[in-house]
Design an enzyme around this catalytic site. Structure first.
Site, PDB file in Angstrom:
ATOM      1  CB  CYS A   2      -0.944   0.003   1.190  1.00 45.96           C
ATOM      2  SG  CYS A   2      -2.048  -1.412   1.145  1.00 45.96           S
TER       3      CYS A   2
ATOM      4  CG  ASN B 196      -6.495  -1.321   0.608  1.00 41.83           C
ATOM      5  OD1 ASN B 196      -5.818  -0.794  -0.264  1.00 41.83           O
ATOM      6  ND2 ASN B 196      -5.973  -1.824   1.716  1.00 41.83           N
TER       7      ASN B 196
ATOM      8  CG  HIS C 139      -3.330   3.156   1.895  1.00 43.79           C
ATOM      9  ND1 HIS C 139      -3.665   2.725   0.636  1.00 43.79           N
ATOM     10  CD2 HIS C 139      -3.439   2.069   2.712  1.00 43.79           C
ATOM     11  CE1 HIS C 139      -3.958   1.440   0.680  1.00 43.79           C
ATOM     12  NE2 HIS C 139      -3.828   1.009   1.923  1.00 43.79           N
TER      13      HIS C 139
HETATM   14  N1  ACO Z   1     -18.419  -9.343   8.165  1.00 40.93           N
HETATM   15  C1  ACO Z   1     -18.942  -9.578   9.381  1.00 40.93           C
HETATM   16  N2  ACO Z   1     -18.181  -9.831  10.455  1.00 40.93           N
HETATM   17  C2  ACO Z   1     -16.849  -9.845  10.287  1.00 40.93           C
HETATM   18  C3  ACO Z   1     -16.237  -9.606   9.041  1.00 40.93           C
HETATM   19  C4  ACO Z   1     -17.092  -9.353   7.957  1.00 40.93           C
HETATM   20  N3  ACO Z   1     -16.616  -9.112   6.710  1.00 40.93           N
HETATM   21  N4  ACO Z   1     -14.904  -9.674   9.188  1.00 40.93           N
HETATM   22  C5  ACO Z   1     -14.679  -9.941  10.483  1.00 40.93           C
HETATM   23  N5  ACO Z   1     -15.852 -10.056  11.151  1.00 40.93           N
HETATM   24  C6  ACO Z   1     -16.069 -10.342  12.546  1.00 40.93           C
HETATM   25  C7  ACO Z   1     -14.914 -11.057  13.199  1.00 40.93           C
HETATM   26  O1  ACO Z   1     -14.978 -12.447  12.974  1.00 40.93           O
HETATM   27  C8  ACO Z   1     -15.101 -10.696  14.636  1.00 40.93           C
HETATM   28  O2  ACO Z   1     -16.080 -11.528  15.212  1.00 40.93           O
HETATM   29  P1  ACO Z   1     -15.918 -12.074  16.720  1.00 40.93           P
HETATM   30  O3  ACO Z   1     -15.935 -10.831  17.564  1.00 40.93           O
HETATM   31  O4  ACO Z   1     -17.105 -12.936  16.872  1.00 40.93           O
HETATM   32  O5  ACO Z   1     -14.607 -12.787  16.749  1.00 40.93           O
HETATM   33  C9  ACO Z   1     -15.668  -9.284  14.584  1.00 40.93           C
HETATM   34  O6  ACO Z   1     -16.201  -9.116  13.257  1.00 40.93           O
HETATM   35  C10 ACO Z   1     -14.649  -8.210  14.820  1.00 40.93           C
HETATM   36  O7  ACO Z   1     -13.494  -8.500  14.028  1.00 40.93           O
HETATM   37  P2  ACO Z   1     -12.230  -7.635  14.101  1.00 40.93           P
HETATM   38  O8  ACO Z   1     -11.145  -8.243  13.274  1.00 40.93           O
HETATM   39  O9  ACO Z   1     -11.943  -7.312  15.524  1.00 40.93           O
HETATM   40  O10 ACO Z   1     -12.766  -6.325  13.379  1.00 40.93           O
HETATM   41  P3  ACO Z   1     -12.038  -4.952  13.245  1.00 40.93           P
HETATM   42  O11 ACO Z   1     -12.901  -3.918  13.800  1.00 40.93           O
HETATM   43  O12 ACO Z   1     -10.601  -5.005  13.673  1.00 40.93           O
HETATM   44  O13 ACO Z   1     -12.051  -4.763  11.645  1.00 40.93           O
HETATM   45  C11 ACO Z   1     -10.607  -4.909   9.726  1.00 40.93           C
HETATM   46  C12 ACO Z   1     -11.358  -5.681  10.819  1.00 40.93           C
HETATM   47  C13 ACO Z   1     -11.625  -4.151   8.912  1.00 40.93           C
HETATM   48  C14 ACO Z   1      -9.846  -5.895   8.872  1.00 40.93           C
HETATM   49  C15 ACO Z   1      -9.633  -3.911  10.395  1.00 40.93           C
HETATM   50  O14 ACO Z   1      -8.884  -4.571  11.385  1.00 40.93           O
HETATM   51  C16 ACO Z   1      -8.686  -3.249   9.428  1.00 40.93           C
HETATM   52  O15 ACO Z   1      -9.085  -2.420   8.637  1.00 40.93           O
HETATM   53  N6  ACO Z   1      -7.368  -3.533   9.511  1.00 40.93           N
HETATM   54  C17 ACO Z   1      -6.338  -2.839   8.765  1.00 40.93           C
HETATM   55  C18 ACO Z   1      -6.380  -3.076   7.279  1.00 40.93           C
HETATM   56  C19 ACO Z   1      -5.173  -2.386   6.638  1.00 40.93           C
HETATM   57  O16 ACO Z   1      -4.867  -1.241   6.905  1.00 40.93           O
HETATM   58  N7  ACO Z   1      -4.424  -3.104   5.827  1.00 40.93           N
HETATM   59  C20 ACO Z   1      -3.172  -2.537   5.347  1.00 40.93           C
HETATM   60  C21 ACO Z   1      -3.124  -2.359   3.967  1.00 40.93           C
HETATM   61  S1  ACO Z   1      -3.327  -3.849   3.050  1.00 40.93           S
HETATM   62  C22 ACO Z   1      -1.858  -4.079   2.173  1.00 40.93           C
HETATM   63  O17 ACO Z   1      -0.826  -3.528   2.436  1.00 40.93           O
HETATM   64  C23 ACO Z   1      -1.947  -5.097   1.039  1.00 40.93           C
END
Ligand code: ACO
Length: 332
Positions: free
Chosen positions: A114, A285, A255
């Site tokens: 990214c 993204n 980003h």
């Molecule tokens: N739909 C419904 N529920 C979901 C989904 C979904 N798509 N995905 C996860 N959940 C659930 C999980 O299973 C979890 O359930 P549980 O509480 O029963 O275990 C709950 O939702 C919360 O999950 P978290 O992982 O804690 O959710 P979070 O609020 O952290 O959001 C996310 C997840 C969106 C992935 C976030 O952590 C994020 O944006 N991370 C950073 C992404 C990023 O910046 N990537 C870098 C760039 S990518 C690159 O370089 C290629």
């Protein structure tokens, strides 16, 4: 005085096919509500069957040519930021060079996930500032759908496909152009965000396919926390060392990985809503392409005027992160 580089032409390409949150509801256990509130994403564009990263970048260059009168034969260097090259070799840069007829250019790909666009822009700026080259094309292109597991709700809701290109040239007017930049890396991030299969450590095999190693793996929470702190830290460091504060920023183009990450950065930088460009809702993204897509959208919406201070920041796989500061110079 240092010779300065600036952006003199821009173009973008997003594939026609749209994959909405409602479409994803039918594919995995998720909901439009969860995706919108947790990420800010409503829909993403997905490349057509057989459409690869070099194709998307070449279409983005065609858009640049429609907007600006650029002769591809005048391009000296092509730098491609991608983690989804058409193939390991030849480089995506070579494929784009051939597609667009930039017969006098040499070039190469860089892999910084990214942060790829910021990294590539730093190299482009250096090549121009050194006086070595006059026209450097930076292409940011990622076909994330080809490395996304559409049975895994943790990742499949997050990514989209797109390409965007910018031309970097010397500027006569010292008041405009790229002011400063910072790039950082922490290789311990290798355990939290990666695609393991297909490289020299785990060459493609039946086993790598069975274990789904050709898809993105991400520990979302760890990445989230670091993205917020590092993107804000690097932006503040860059602003401070150039004697600016958030109040001086005309437009912040971060980003686009998660709207909550952007909102947290905006808070730390003490920016107002009108100072930040957010388009994650319609593209998700798109990895290397997010910032230049934002530049094209900001320009098209009249939010980038000559003299505006533009701050760009990214965080991604590696971990890699970085920031660039420039005075916008391109007239509408
Ligand atoms: N739909 C419904 N529920 C979901 C989904 C979904 N798509 N995905 C996860 N959940 C659930 C999980 O299973 C979890 O359930 P549980 O509480 O029963 O275990 C709950 O939702 C919360 O999950 P978290 O992982 O804690 O959710 P979070 O609020 O952290 O959001 C996310 C997840 C969106 C992935 C976030 O952590 C994020 O944006 N991370 C950073 C992404 C990023 O910046 N990537 C870098 C760039 S990518 C690159 O370089 C290629």
């Amino acid at each position: 005085m240092r010779r300065k580089a600036t952006i003199t032409a821009i173009g973008k390409y997003v594939p026609e096919k749209i994959l909405s949150n409602f479409d994803l509801e039918k594919m995995v256990d998720t909901s439009d509500e969860w995706i919108r509130t947790r990420t800010g994403i409503s829909e993403r564009h997905i490349a057509a069957e057989g459409e690869a990263s070099s194709d998307m970048a070449s279409f983005a260059f065609q858009d640049l040519q429609r907007r600006f009168d650029i002769d591809p034969q005048e391009i000296d260097v092509i730098i491609v930021a991608t983690i989804t090259p058409d193939m390991f070799f030849p480089s995506t840069a070579a494929l784009i060079q051939y597609n667009i007829g930039a017969t006098n250019a040499w070039g190469f790909d860089i892999s910084a996930a990214c942060s790829g666009f910021v990294y590539a822009m730093i190299i482009a700026a250096q090549l121009v500032e050194n006086g070595l080259y006059k026209k450097v094309l930076v292409a940011a292109t990622d076909t994330m759908s080809t490395i996304t597991d559409y049975t895994n709700r943790d990742t499949c809701v997050l990514f989209g496909d797109a390409a965007s290109v910018v031309l970097v040239e010397p500027t006569e007017n010292a008041e405009f152009g790229i002011i400063d930049y910072l790039a950082k890396m922490d290789g311990s991030g290798k355990d939290f965000l990666y695609m393991a299969g297909g490289g020299s450590r785990h060459p493609a095999s039946h086993e790598t396919i069975d274990k789904k190693m050709h898809y993105i793996y991400q520990e979302g929470k760890t990445v989230f926390k670091l993205a917020v702190s590092k993107m804000a830290d690097v932006s503040i460091e860059l602003l401070q060392r150039n004697s600016f504060t958030g109040a001086d920023v005309g437009l912040f183009i971060p980003h686009q990985a998660n709207k909550r990450i952007i909102d947290a950065c905006v808070n730390r930088l003490k920016l107002k809503d009108g100072q930040v460009l957010i388009n994650i809702d319609k593209y998700a993204n798109t990895t290397a392409a997010t910032i230049p897509l934002g530049i094209v959208d900001g320009y098209d919406q009249g939010r980038l005027k000559p003299g505006d201070l533009l701050l760009m920041s990214a965080f991604g796989g590696g971990f890699t992160w970085g920031s660039m500061l420039m005075r916008w110079s391109l007239l509408q």
